[in-house]
Design a protein around this motif. Structure first.
Motif, mmCIF file in Angstrom:
data_model
loop_
_atom_site.group_PDB
_atom_site.id
_atom_site.type_symbol
_atom_site.label_atom_id
_atom_site.label_comp_id
_atom_site.label_asym_id
_atom_site.label_seq_id
_atom_site.Cartn_x
_atom_site.Cartn_y
_atom_site.Cartn_z
ATOM 1 N N ASP A 90 76.975 20.521 -0.266
ATOM 2 C CA ASP A 90 77.709 21.753 -0.580
ATOM 3 C C ASP A 90 77.151 22.897 0.268
ATOM 4 O OD1 ASP A 90 79.580 23.221 -2.702
ATOM 5 O OD2 ASP A 90 77.813 24.454 -2.318
ATOM 6 N N GLY A 91 78.056 23.633 0.900
ATOM 7 C CA GLY A 91 77.641 24.646 1.865
ATOM 8 C C GLY A 91 77.164 25.949 1.299
ATOM 9 N N HIS A 92 77.426 26.209 -0.006
ATOM 10 C CA HIS A 92 77.096 27.559 -0.479
ATOM 11 C C HIS A 92 77.081 27.611 -2.002
ATOM 12 C CE1 HIS A 92 76.776 31.897 0.450
ATOM 13 N NE2 HIS A 92 77.338 32.048 -0.738
ATOM 14 N N ASN A 93 75.928 27.990 -2.552
ATOM 15 C CA ASN A 93 75.783 28.198 -3.999
ATOM 16 C C ASN A 93 74.891 29.410 -4.203
ATOM 17 O OD1 ASN A 93 74.470 27.966 -6.708
ATOM 18 N ND2 ASN A 93 75.676 26.093 -6.855
ATOM 19 N N ASP A 94 75.359 30.351 -5.025
ATOM 20 C CA ASP A 94 74.677 31.630 -5.234
ATOM 21 C C ASP A 94 73.780 31.655 -6.467
ATOM 22 O OD1 ASP A 94 75.316 33.721 -3.207
ATOM 23 O OD2 ASP A 94 77.375 33.186 -3.701
ATOM 24 N N LEU A 95 73.294 30.499 -6.898
ATOM 25 C CA LEU A 95 72.410 30.469 -8.063
ATOM 26 C C LEU A 95 71.235 31.437 -7.941
ATOM 27 C CD1 LEU A 95 71.473 29.202 -10.770
ATOM 28 C CD2 LEU A 95 70.299 27.443 -9.402
ATOM 29 N N PRO A 96 70.552 31.559 -6.798
ATOM 30 C CA PRO A 96 69.405 32.479 -6.750
ATOM 31 C C PRO A 96 69.779 33.920 -7.096
ATOM 32 C CG PRO A 96 69.311 30.960 -4.910
ATOM 33 C CD PRO A 96 70.655 30.758 -5.562
ATOM 34 N N TRP A 97 70.929 34.388 -6.615
ATOM 35 C CA TRP A 97 71.323 35.763 -6.946
ATOM 36 C C TRP A 97 71.671 35.884 -8.429
ATOM 37 C CZ3 TRP A 97 70.502 40.161 -4.568
ATOM 38 C CH2 TRP A 97 71.115 41.316 -5.051
ATOM 39 N N ALA A 98 72.325 34.870 -8.987
ATOM 40 C CA ALA A 98 72.631 34.898 -10.420
ATOM 41 C C ALA A 98 71.346 34.965 -11.240
ATOM 42 C CB ALA A 98 73.453 33.669 -10.806
ATOM 43 N N LEU A 99 70.334 34.221 -10.820
ATOM 44 C CA LEU A 99 69.049 34.261 -11.529
ATOM 45 C C LEU A 99 68.388 35.629 -11.397
ATOM 46 C CD1 LEU A 99 67.709 30.734 -10.528
ATOM 47 C CD2 LEU A 99 68.489 31.448 -12.808
ATOM 48 N N ARG A 100 68.523 36.241 -10.252
ATOM 49 C CA ARG A 100 67.990 37.598 -10.051
ATOM 50 C C ARG A 100 68.688 38.593 -10.979
ATOM 51 N NH1 ARG A 100 65.956 40.452 -5.232
ATOM 52 N NH2 ARG A 100 66.492 42.671 -5.335
#
Length: 402
Positions: free
Chosen positions: A24-34
């Protein structure tokens, strides 16, 4: 119990993904955790069910057949200079913390060989991609530092222009890439960092394809001919991918795949402004206005079939060797029906099988195209290393000469 037609199709899709997992080319989990918990991983333990708060947790990644994930180390486009660089470093630290916390599930990956090795060991290869050139603060030395920390692609822009490249969703200023922007692309080639053209204007895409000696990626973009949204890729650009060797990874964001959703969003935003609220306002009063509008004007729903239409078109224009998947999970509040979180990939694969896609074609879509591009980027970097030194060019010297 006898499986029904739908159950049988999903079962076949899961079996196929066990053989050919998703990169998968893109997952924004780190920003969601922030944003949600300030990186307190005890409060968002993705080894447990996080379906009420996130699109992503370990069980759902496994259920979705995800074998490798580019974690986005995105920071907001309104951050700039040292603030953008610091926030990007914090995002990188978050990904490293996730990998250290869940060694039974996640494995750091920096090369195509690392990705293949993680697959053989039954863990999810974890790579990083920086989303937006503002993360380097117009510094090639900072670009090199991000590569040294493990970042393996950089999206040249996010939703706003950077001083050296135009975004798809901002007023054009550079007309594509400036001379310094071209130097950024060349330095990325020299490093082995993939050039990601999602979020960029069509002119930036064309300039980057002209300059890059390495395959490019679109980490989360679909087909503009199917849904006329500036975040999608025009056909003339898709048609250049075979010569470049790059990969366009279709995304699932409803506004990018179904035109009616974009129209609905514009009407909803205008309604918010008419009531004195910014479209992103989260107060109880704003939420009530939003709910009232949606009750009177039901939101159109993109479906798995909608995404498959994009993939059919992208395969027709770019070819089967130049497409992939980039869900953008945890980077959007609205999701496509059936692709509501990272567990949804088997539904998409079942749809493609029903449309007559072969197993070899799906294997390229889910796994081998992305791994090949990563490997080709490494090969180009080795070639550069024989003749090229790190660039010490500055934006001031290059762009002032124009």
């Amino acid at each position: 119990m006898t499986l029904g037609p739908d159950d049988a199709a999903i079962s076949d899709a899961r079996a196929l993904l066990a053989r050919h997992p998703v990169v998968d080319g893109h997952n924004d989990l780190p920003w969601a955790l922030r944003e949600q918990v300030g990186y307190d991983l005890d409060r968002r333990d993705i080894a447990t069910d996080q379906s009420q708060t996130l699109h992503t947790d370990l069980d759902r990644l496994r259920a979705g057949g995800v074998g490798a994930q580019f974690w986005s180390v995105y920071v907001r486009a309104d951050l700039s200079g040292d603030s953008a660089v610091s926030a990007t470093l914090e995002q990188i630290d978050c990904v490293r913390s996730l990998i250290a916390r869940y060694p039974q599930a996640l494995r750091a990956a920096f090369t195509a060989e690392d990705v293949e090795s993680a697959r053989e060991q039954g863990v999810i290869a974890s790579l990083m991609g920086a989303e937006g050139g503002h993360s380097i603060a117009c510094s090639l030395a900072t670009l090199r530092a991000l590569y040294a920390l493990g970042v393996r692609y950089m999206t040249l822009t996010h939703n706003k222009n950077v001083p050296w490249a135009d975004s798809a969703t901002d007023t054009p200023a550079a007309g594509g890439l400036t001379p310094f922007g071209e130097e950024v692309v060349r330095e990325m080639n020299r490093l082995g960092m993939l050039v990601d053209l999602s979020h960029t204007s069509a002119d930036t895409m064309r300039d980057a394809l002209r300059v890059s000696r390495s395959p490019v990626v679109f980490s989360h973009s679909s087909a503009r001919a199917v849904c006329d949204h500036p975040r999608n890729v025009p056909d003339d650009v898709l048609a250049q991918l075979p010569a470049n060797g790059g990969v366009a990874m279709a995304t699932f964001v409803p506004a990018f795949v179904l035109s009616e959703v974009g129209e609905w969003n514009r009407a909803a935003d205008e309604n918010m402004r008419a009531h004195g609220f910014d479209r992103l306002e989260t107060s109880a009063e704003a939420a009530a206005v939003r709910r009232e509008f949606e009750a009177a004007h039901p939101r159109p729903r993109a479906t798995v079939s909608t995404v498959a239409d994009h993939l059919d078109h992208m395969r027709q224009i770019a070819g089967i060797d130049h497409i992939g998947l980039g869900g953008d999970f945890d980077g959007t509040t609205d999701t496509t029906s059936g692709l509501d979180d990272v567990s949804g990939y088997p539904r998409l694969i079942a749809e493609l099988l029903d449309r007559g896609w072969s197993e070899p074609d799906i294997a390229k879509l889910t796994w081998s195209n992305a791994v090949r591009v990563l490997r080709d980027g490494q090969r180009v970097a080795v070639e550069f290393s024989r003749t090229e030194r790190p660039s010490i060019a500055t934006m001031a010297e290059l762009d002032s000469a124009v």
